[in-house]
Scaffold this motif. Sequence first.
Motif, PDB file in Angstrom:
ATOM      1  N   GLY A 145      66.235 -42.682  40.669  1.00  0.00           N
ATOM      2  CA  GLY A 145      67.009 -42.789  41.890  1.00  0.00           C
ATOM      3  C   GLY A 145      68.371 -42.146  41.730  1.00  0.00           C
ATOM      4  N   PHE A 146      69.074 -42.013  42.854  1.00  0.00           N
ATOM      5  CA  PHE A 146      70.358 -41.317  42.855  1.00  0.00           C
ATOM      6  C   PHE A 146      71.261 -41.940  43.906  1.00  0.00           C
ATOM      7  N   GLN A 147      72.563 -42.049  43.567  1.00  0.00           N
ATOM      8  CA  GLN A 147      73.546 -42.516  44.540  1.00  0.00           C
ATOM      9  C   GLN A 147      74.905 -41.888  44.262  1.00  0.00           C
ATOM     10  N   MET A 148      75.717 -41.770  45.324  1.00  0.00           N
ATOM     11  CA  MET A 148      77.078 -41.252  45.217  1.00  0.00           C
ATOM     12  C   MET A 148      78.061 -42.413  45.295  1.00  0.00           C
ATOM     13  N   ASP A 149      79.085 -42.358  44.455  1.00  0.00           N
ATOM     14  CA  ASP A 149      80.117 -43.393  44.437  1.00  0.00           C
ATOM     15  C   ASP A 149      81.460 -42.703  44.224  1.00  0.00           C
ATOM     16  N   GLY A 150      82.100 -42.367  45.337  1.00  0.00           N
ATOM     17  CA  GLY A 150      83.361 -41.650  45.235  1.00  0.00           C
ATOM     18  C   GLY A 150      83.154 -40.278  44.612  1.00  0.00           C
ATOM     19  N   ARG A 151      83.849 -40.036  43.488  1.00  0.00           N
ATOM     20  CA  ARG A 151      83.709 -38.755  42.796  1.00  0.00           C
ATOM     21  C   ARG A 151      82.520 -38.740  41.839  1.00  0.00           C
ATOM     22  N   GLN A 152      81.815 -39.868  41.732  1.00  0.00           N
ATOM     23  CA  GLN A 152      80.744 -39.984  40.753  1.00  0.00           C
ATOM     24  C   GLN A 152      79.356 -39.813  41.391  1.00  0.00           C
ATOM     25  N   LEU A 153      78.526 -39.045  40.702  1.00  0.00           N
ATOM     26  CA  LEU A 153      77.116 -38.906  41.046  1.00  0.00           C
ATOM     27  C   LEU A 153      76.319 -39.652  39.979  1.00  0.00           C
ATOM     28  N   LYS A 154      75.601 -40.699  40.391  1.00  0.00           N
ATOM     29  CA  LYS A 154      74.925 -41.568  39.430  1.00  0.00           C
ATOM     30  C   LYS A 154      73.411 -41.377  39.520  1.00  0.00           C
ATOM     31  N   PHE A 155      72.826 -40.980  38.400  1.00  0.00           N
ATOM     32  CA  PHE A 155      71.383 -40.794  38.304  1.00  0.00           C
ATOM     33  C   PHE A 155      70.777 -41.922  37.483  1.00  0.00           C
ATOM     34  N   GLU A 173      70.928 -43.791  32.301  1.00  0.00           N
ATOM     35  CA  GLU A 173      71.806 -43.429  33.408  1.00  0.00           C
ATOM     36  C   GLU A 173      72.626 -42.211  33.018  1.00  0.00           C
ATOM     37  N   VAL A 174      72.734 -41.273  33.924  1.00  0.00           N
ATOM     38  CA  VAL A 174      73.599 -40.113  33.762  1.00  0.00           C
ATOM     39  C   VAL A 174      74.618 -40.163  34.894  1.00  0.00           C
ATOM     40  N   VAL A 175      75.910 -40.207  34.540  1.00  0.00           N
ATOM     41  CA  VAL A 175      76.988 -40.255  35.524  1.00  0.00           C
ATOM     42  C   VAL A 175      77.765 -38.947  35.448  1.00  0.00           C
ATOM     43  N   VAL A 176      77.754 -38.203  36.550  1.00  0.00           N
ATOM     44  CA  VAL A 176      78.482 -36.935  36.629  1.00  0.00           C
ATOM     45  C   VAL A 176      79.710 -37.157  37.508  1.00  0.00           C
ATOM     46  N   GLU A 177      80.880 -36.975  36.940  1.00  0.00           N
ATOM     47  CA  GLU A 177      82.132 -37.202  37.669  1.00  0.00           C
ATOM     48  C   GLU A 177      82.768 -35.857  38.018  1.00  0.00           C
ATOM     49  N   MET A 178      82.973 -35.631  39.314  1.00  0.00           N
ATOM     50  CA  MET A 178      83.572 -34.402  39.802  1.00  0.00           C
ATOM     51  C   MET A 178      85.090 -34.507  39.830  1.00  0.00           C
ATOM     52  N   GLU A 179      85.745 -33.348  40.011  1.00  0.00           N
ATOM     53  CA  GLU A 179      87.212 -33.341  40.035  1.00  0.00           C
ATOM     54  C   GLU A 179      87.752 -33.921  41.326  1.00  0.00           C
ATOM     55  N   ASN A 180      86.984 -33.832  42.415  1.00  0.00           N
ATOM     56  CA  ASN A 180      87.439 -34.381  43.686  1.00  0.00           C
ATOM     57  C   ASN A 180      86.240 -34.810  44.517  1.00  0.00           C
ATOM     58  N   GLU A 181      86.517 -35.599  45.545  1.00  0.00           N
ATOM     59  CA  GLU A 181      85.433 -36.153  46.349  1.00  0.00           C
ATOM     60  C   GLU A 181      84.725 -35.094  47.181  1.00  0.00           C
ATOM     61  N   ALA A 182      85.440 -34.078  47.630  1.00  0.00           N
ATOM     62  CA  ALA A 182      84.813 -33.037  48.439  1.00  0.00           C
ATOM     63  C   ALA A 182      83.717 -32.331  47.641  1.00  0.00           C
TER      64      ALA A 182
END
Length: 504
Positions: A56-66, A90-99
């Motif tokens: 499964g996958f979900q977005m949490d702010g700047r984080q993409l959680k797999f 779990e793989v958590v990918v954190e981006m530099e910004n929410e956009a």
Amino acid sequence: MADHQPQVEVLTESVRVNGTKAEATLVGGELAWRPAAGGNGEGQERRLELESEVLGFQMDGRQLKFATFAASGGGNGKGGGGDGNRRRGEVVVEMENEATAVRWGDVISDRLASLGRPKKLFIIVNPYGGKRSGPSIFQNEVLPLIEASGVLYTMQETKHRLHAQEIAHSLDLRKYDGIICVSGDGVMVEVVNGLLQREDWETAIKVPLGIIPAGTGNGMARSLLHAAGEPFCISNAVFAIIRGHKRALDVTSVVQGKARFFSVLMLTWGLVADVDIESEKYRWMGSARLDFYLLLRILNLRRYNGRILFVPAPGYEEVGDPVDQTTGYETNGFSTGFQDDGRTGSNGETCGYVGPSSIKEAGLRWRSLDGPFVSVWLGNVPFASEDAMAAPKAEFADGYLDAAIIKDCPRWDVLGLVFQMKDGSYVNSPCVEYFKVKAIRIEPGLRVGSSTEGGIIDSDGEVIARGDESDSRAGDDEPGHLMAYGPPIQLTVDQGLATIFSPR
């Protein structure tokens, strides 16, 4: 002018993966990342396949959680090696910004949505089958994976025999993308029979079915995982359903007069049916009851008189003896079962489906085998149970049943065949006649040496006919068997009628 192939959007970004700086790339259905210089695991590229490794996958702010379910050394970021079994991660990918996170998240969500995974499931749990572990298997092994995947569900436990059939008969199928059975094979068979009793059976039977092994035999789950090269375990069976791959499944109509039963696994008569059903009196021994009673039956090997007539599949036209085509099988054979008004199912309710009509076609060439028989085994899928490959050449939707028939065989040779059944090699024995049929008719007789005792005919774990009622466990308050022992019982295959979730 050359054809222009649509270009797949490639996303590349500097990110943090599980807290470590990395360069990440998303292309097609794969996420890849390489830790930055000086980071933990520097230079070692990791990959995550969205289709085959993501629950499964979900977005949490700047984080993409797999939520991942990958083989060791796979996308969960752990090193290579391992035993190849899948594990939660779990793989958590954190981006530099929410956009940027929203942009990546939308692309990932679209790609997961395009895989055709189910969104809502109806789950039937059998609390009585096998070791009565269905509820605990659902709670401890199925539910965590379902919740991690984001799939919605409705769960109902069965309360009595044929309850699953009743559920399938009345369920509002528009609300669900599949019906899942946490059980042995018997509950799935009940569901198939319930769907085929509906007025809308033509669309109902196409609703994908899933099986999560929680019974004694678990032949269907074993067959599905084996065909995909997947280890047999509950979590792999659950993940196969979440991924949403499907395959067609043959359905066999088992008919005697106006009585009918729909089978998807197997039918047995003789040794195997005797062991399966009569060993119930030793259930206190656990699974050892089967081995114990098998030895008893081989020491006192039974043979049954009778006859089998069949329409062979291409390539098996020389098996058995030809049947005189002038004996009137159109009126005294298979067709009789399908030409009556026959709208009654095994529980007496209206039945929308009366079985395939192809057996009425002219020009079919029947052949026969005469008894006595030690064992008659008709299989739709390779495995009859977790450790018994009864029909090694069986396919899920080839339109044929695989017949494995033992006529006369010394008792110790029979014991040897049982040991060879684990890998299906027993069918190479000269004691075994193995072939494929489009239709088959069983005319069961009495036990050799007895003027009163017959055998048991068992389909998918359900006793459909018993030739020795004095040995029946059914009391006055229990329903009788669906069919009588002695009159012909006909089986005809409807190719690919049902649909089942499959690992691939």
